[in-house]
Design an enzyme around this catalytic site. Sequence first.
Site, short mmCIF file in Angstrom:
data_model
loop_
_atom_site.label_atom_id
_atom_site.label_comp_id
_atom_site.label_asym_id
_atom_site.label_seq_id
_atom_site.Cartn_x
_atom_site.Cartn_y
_atom_site.Cartn_z
N ARG A 15 81.66 -42.20 31.88
CA ARG A 15 82.94 -41.49 31.94
C ARG A 15 83.99 -42.37 32.61
O ARG A 15 83.68 -43.30 33.33
CB ARG A 15 82.81 -40.17 32.70
CG ARG A 15 82.41 -40.26 34.15
CD ARG A 15 83.55 -40.25 35.12
NE ARG A 15 83.10 -40.68 36.45
CZ ARG A 15 83.25 -41.90 36.89
NH1 ARG A 15 83.81 -42.82 36.16
NH2 ARG A 15 82.85 -42.23 38.11
N GLU A 21 90.23 -38.98 42.30
CA GLU A 21 89.15 -39.84 42.81
C GLU A 21 88.69 -39.41 44.19
O GLU A 21 89.52 -39.15 45.07
CB GLU A 21 89.66 -41.30 42.86
CG GLU A 21 88.61 -42.31 42.49
CD GLU A 21 88.11 -42.08 41.07
OE1 GLU A 21 87.00 -41.51 40.92
OE2 GLU A 21 88.81 -42.43 40.12
N HIS A 22 87.38 -39.36 44.38
CA HIS A 22 86.77 -39.05 45.69
C HIS A 22 87.16 -37.67 46.20
O HIS A 22 87.33 -37.46 47.40
CB HIS A 22 87.16 -40.11 46.74
CG HIS A 22 86.41 -41.40 46.59
ND1 HIS A 22 85.11 -41.56 47.01
CD2 HIS A 22 86.76 -42.59 46.05
CE1 HIS A 22 84.71 -42.81 46.74
NE2 HIS A 22 85.69 -43.44 46.14
N ASP A 24 85.77 -34.69 44.37
CA ASP A 24 84.80 -33.70 43.86
C ASP A 24 83.86 -33.26 44.98
O ASP A 24 83.54 -32.08 45.11
CB ASP A 24 84.03 -34.23 42.65
CG ASP A 24 83.30 -35.54 42.89
OD1 ASP A 24 83.66 -36.28 43.83
OD2 ASP A 24 82.36 -35.84 42.12
N GLY A 116 81.82 -48.62 37.89
CA GLY A 116 82.63 -47.43 38.15
C GLY A 116 82.79 -46.54 36.93
O GLY A 116 83.64 -45.65 36.91
N SER A 119 77.40 -45.45 35.02
CA SER A 119 76.17 -45.79 34.30
C SER A 119 74.96 -45.16 34.99
O SER A 119 74.03 -44.69 34.33
CB SER A 119 75.99 -47.31 34.23
OG SER A 119 75.97 -47.88 35.52
N ASP A 163 80.44 -36.68 37.75
CA ASP A 163 79.88 -37.58 36.74
C ASP A 163 78.89 -36.85 35.84
O ASP A 163 78.90 -36.99 34.62
CB ASP A 163 79.18 -38.77 37.41
CG ASP A 163 80.13 -39.58 38.28
OD1 ASP A 163 81.34 -39.34 38.18
OD2 ASP A 163 79.66 -40.44 39.04
N LYS A 207 76.75 -47.92 44.46
CA LYS A 207 76.99 -46.86 45.45
C LYS A 207 75.80 -46.64 46.37
O LYS A 207 75.94 -46.41 47.56
CB LYS A 207 77.29 -45.53 44.75
CG LYS A 207 78.68 -45.40 44.22
CD LYS A 207 79.00 -43.99 43.80
CE LYS A 207 78.13 -43.47 42.69
NZ LYS A 207 78.72 -42.34 41.98
#
Length: 431
Positions: A15, A21-22, A24, A116, A119, A163, A207
């Site tokens: 996605r 960003e950051h 959720d 990012g 995957s 994600d 991450k």
Amino acid sequence: LYGESPLFYACAPGRVNLIGEHIDYCGYSVLPMAIEQNILAAVSVNNSGTITLANTNPQYKDFTVSCSEDIGIDRENPTWHYYFLCGVKGIQEKFGMAQLAGMSCVVDGTIPPSSGLSSSSALVCCAGLVTVEANQKSLSKVALAEICAKSERYIGTEGGGMDQSISFLAERGTAKLIEFQPLRATDVKLPDGAVFVISNCCVEMNKAASSHFNIRVVECRIATKMLAQTLGLGSSRLLKLVQVQTELDASLEEMLALVDELLHPEPYSREEICKELGVTSEQFSSELLSANTQHVKLFKLHQRAKHVYGEAARVLQFKSACDSEPAESVRLLGDLMNQSHASCRDLYECSCPELDRLVDICLKSGAVGSRLTGAGWGGCAVSMVPGEKVESFLQAVSKAFYLPDPRRAAMEKQSLFVSKPGGGAAIFLTE
């Protein structure tokens, strides 16, 4: 590969997050779209009593695990097969299955790793889908997304579920507003005449292997507690910044003003936080920190909370601009993307010099908006480009960012591409 024909194939897309960003994991809505690149698994089901995993990429080693033993995930060693096993374990626990079906799985992927573009979450989602199908179970897409979001935490990443949600709930041709508690996805029609281009800065970021990501999660959790304490809301039960806003019934603008009023911009020490919250150093370590953030001494609470509330407001403005389709919606969306990148760079500090330079080049090459996407600290930027400028944009970015560096030039083909909103995870039967 195993001398068996696949019984079915499963795929789960990566996605790109257009904005949000950051936030959720702080409880706020996000606005991603699935991309056409995905993780694909060819699966045969057998009576071997084992799950055997192989990858078409020779740098990822084969792995076999018994179907009847408790599946262990090694957080210290976040290799590809542990992400797959996160998905298997999540489904196994959901149905309380002591014995899983034997499977041979060959995994392939077109999502650049550590870029990012999610995957790793796509791999978890693909594995969850494979396990459901191989064991002849049935779950809704929403349930699958929620299980896979929880099970990815086995590897130590405290993500929020964006994600996995978009990987399952995506539909071709539309982005989605993803809301949490309860999880739901709403179509967001992107403006005609705007094309989204993804470009990888070629700095990899894993991450699970670094603490950057979880430090931000922890800082947001502590900021929640500090705001709740100061506002007399009782900090013990509140864990997410959205809960403070809900308790106060305040607007996001009012929350931003409260952050400025109640949290100082200088970093907070452990001692100051413990004193303010009335907790011991031991409680602080065990209740507020995660396993890989125990070493952190200073916490930037003001900056992190300010990013989260500001970014949450930008998500709503972005959706509203898409819905109302004003004449200048492309320019408006571009401005929001640019503000988002500045906030990620300056307040959340999750960019890196290569990403900042790439975003700068994208804007100079004709993008109306460009920002980092994904966790950051490397990986990709997403740019919104007017349709008629796409060819010249791709050439300009190639010339300025990829061609001068031999390593990047070699990676350009899979690093710079146009993406349309793709469909969600799916099973394909071979018969």
